[in-house]
Design a protein around this motif. Structure first.
Motif, short mmCIF file in Angstrom:
data_model
loop_
_atom_site.label_atom_id
_atom_site.label_comp_id
_atom_site.label_asym_id
_atom_site.label_seq_id
_atom_site.Cartn_x
_atom_site.Cartn_y
_atom_site.Cartn_z
N UNK A 16 0.80 -1.23 0.00
CA UNK A 16 0.00 0.00 0.00
C UNK A 16 0.83 1.27 0.00
N UNK A 17 2.08 1.20 0.46
CA UNK A 17 2.86 2.45 0.46
C UNK A 17 3.47 2.76 -0.91
N UNK A 30 -6.36 1.00 -6.78
CA UNK A 30 -7.35 -0.07 -6.75
C UNK A 30 -7.14 -0.98 -5.55
N UNK A 31 -7.96 -2.03 -5.46
CA UNK A 31 -7.91 -2.94 -4.33
C UNK A 31 -6.52 -3.54 -4.14
N UNK A 32 -5.93 -4.01 -5.22
CA UNK A 32 -4.62 -4.66 -5.12
C UNK A 32 -3.54 -3.66 -4.74
N UNK A 33 -3.54 -2.51 -5.41
CA UNK A 33 -2.52 -1.49 -5.13
C UNK A 33 -2.57 -1.02 -3.68
N UNK A 34 -3.79 -1.00 -3.11
CA UNK A 34 -3.95 -0.53 -1.74
C UNK A 34 -3.81 -1.67 -0.73
N UNK A 68 -3.27 2.66 3.39
CA UNK A 68 -4.31 2.08 2.52
C UNK A 68 -5.38 3.13 2.23
N UNK A 69 -5.71 3.95 3.23
CA UNK A 69 -6.65 5.05 2.99
C UNK A 69 -6.08 5.97 1.93
#
Lengths: 298, 207
Positions: free
Chosen positions: A26-27, A277-281, A268-269
């Motif tokens: 997420x970072x 997107x979901x995966x990237x976060x 993640x926020x």
């Protein structure tokens, strides 16, 4: 704009397939959008964590951390050493401060480091990635990168212990630090006020050895988030995230509660608010699904 | 009494405070405690301590060596650092508790089978072996520390959580075959051995 360069110390829990691997995912996007470049320290090792004291004495623990500092000094000269894990940051910073203060410890440490072909001068500054965000990037720039504000979300900012004590972030109070609430608001969500478990200990490593005592702590942390109307808990700490998310099912089983409170990282926020997107976060890395955040990310 | 314990006690002629000051990490701070009790009241696991840090500081001064070192109190520390930031005398209380626990462990006086003592050892051995923590092996070692049957029970009790973590890609079953590790494992082992040797040399020279 040229990217800001940092020596990056990910820590064991952030490795692929480890308990906080979704944090490090997420970072990526967050750092990219904020012009932060993290350069991984080659061959870094474990910091010893907060539980290492039992078997490891003072000098072995100092030497473990000195090895990482020496590798950063040698391979990534002039860069601050940044960690996303509070335990890694704390252990490294404690070691750096002690070594720079006491010449005899530094000499002994270097005597041991020599066995691994290394030498430490003591020029590297260990920092937490949240410090980089607040001090080097700033709340304004964090806000400017938002493309998808997280509207209508009430979030409990759970700071926990080691990001907060003993060093603290940006000189804020130990009893009621406000930076995490500000970060939540920066991405367009609402930080619940009066969350009285903000700096409560989750039990740390004692979640393994003293599960009942630790689960009492976790119950308070989750219950208070519900009581204050939060839909989700956000934390900067890998062990807090894991403990508070994972053991809710155990507490439900033993105490008849019906906890299902998602626990995510601030990063993640930010990733979702920055268009990830979901995966990237890293939102595919949860046991209790943060559905509302996943829906925004979709 | 073990030989190591005998050697530790001999030079101090029952002056436990002096022993702590010279041999325990940050032990020199103990005499600074003014018995206000803020540490005891700030500890998240305060109720679980047989002797709170405040009491331990006084017991050290009163020479209660066995009572302190054999106690499981210090092993209740979660490393939350609340006592450190609140202590009006700025004693590094967390570090002193860690130091006392380590000293008691090293002398073989710490309570046998104390769960935090056991996992602390497992964690250290696990991380120093390859330079990085192998979370799967660490978890399994914890479950099986009290024997095979208990290990199976523990593993079954945590099965749902383990599977949930695997599904979330936060626990990798393949770690059993080695997993993440440092390249210079040999250097790390040699450097830790040297650090231990230096520490033992220093302990032999005190008093």
């Amino acid at each position: 704009m040229a990217k800001k360069q940092y020596a990056f110390y990910p820590g064991c829990s952030s490795q692929k397939g480890a308990s906080a691997s979704n944090f490090v995912t997420s970072i990526g996007l967050m750092c990219d959008k904020l012009d932060i470049q993290l350069n991984e320290i080659p061959d870094w090792n474990c910091c010893g964590a907060s539980i290492g004291y039992g078997e490891g004495g003072e000098l072995p623990r100092l030497v473990l951390n000195a090895r990482n500092l020496a590798l950063a000094e040698q391979h990534l000269p002039g860069q601050d050493m940044v960690s996303g894990c509070p335990a890694c940051w704390l252990a490294t910073r404690e070691a750096a401060e002690r070594l720079n203060k006491f010449d005899d410890l530094m000499a002994e440490t270097n005597e041991a480091l020599k066995e691994a072909g290394l030498n430490l001068k003591g020029s590297v500054k260990p920092r937490h990635i949240v410090e980089v965000l607040i001090e080097d990037v700033g709340f304004n720039a964090m806000k400017q990168a938002v493309v998808k504000p997280l509207k209508d979300m009430k979030i409990a900012g759970y700071v926990g212990c080691q990001t907060n004590r003993p060093f603290g972030i940006a000189g804020e109070s130990f009893e009621n630090p406000l930076y995490l609430d500000k970060m939540i608001e920066t991405v367009g969500a609402e930080a619940v006020t009066g969350y009285d478990q903000k700096v409560t200990c989750c039990g740390g490593a004692l979640a393994f050895s003293e599960p009942e005592k630790s689960q009492k702590q976790i119950r308070d942390i989750v219950e208070s988030a519900y009581d204050h109307g939060a839909e989700m808990i956000v934390t900067p700490c890998q062990l807090c995230q894991a403990n508070v998310e994972i053991y809710q099912s155990e507490i439900n089983k033993k105490q008849g509660t019906k906890f299902a409170m998602p626990v995510v990282y601030y990063s993640q926020l930010m990733s979702v608010a920055y268009g990830g997107g979901i995966k990237e976060a890293g939102l595919d890395g949860h046991i209790i699904q943060p559905k509302k955040l996943q829906d925004i990310a979709r | 009494m073990s030989e190591q314990n005998q050697q530790a006690i001999a030079p101090y002629h029952n002056n436990f405070l002096k022993e702590v000051e010279e041999r325990v990490e940050d032990g020199a701070w103990v005499k600074m405690c003014m018995q206000c009790g803020v540490c005891a009241g700030s500890c998240p696991l305060g109720d679980a301590w047989e002797h709170t840090p405040q009491k331990i500081f006084m017991m050290i001064r009163a020479g209660k060596r066995e009572e302190v070192l054999k106690s499981d109190s210090m092993w209740m520390c979660t490393s939350c650092y609340n006592c450190i930031v609140r202590c009006p005398r700025k004693l590094p209380i967390t570090h002193i508790m860690h130091g006392l626990a380590h000293y008691a462990h090293r002398l073989g006086l710490a309570p046998k089978g104390q769960p935090t003592r056991d996992i602390a050892k497992l964690f250290w051995v696990n991380s120093v072996k390859t330079g990085r923590v192998n979370e799967l092996k660490f978890s399994l070692a914890m479950y099986f520390k009290d024997g095979f049957i208990q290990g199976i029970r523990n593993a079954l009790a945590m099965q749902a959580i383990g599977l949930g973590l695997m599904k979330a890609k936060r626990l990798n079953p393949m770690e059993i075959f080695g997993g993440h590790k440092c390249k210079d494992q040999g250097g790390i082992r040699k450097m830790i051995a040297k650090a231990r040797e230096i520490e033992e040399r220093k302990q032999a020279h005190t008093a």
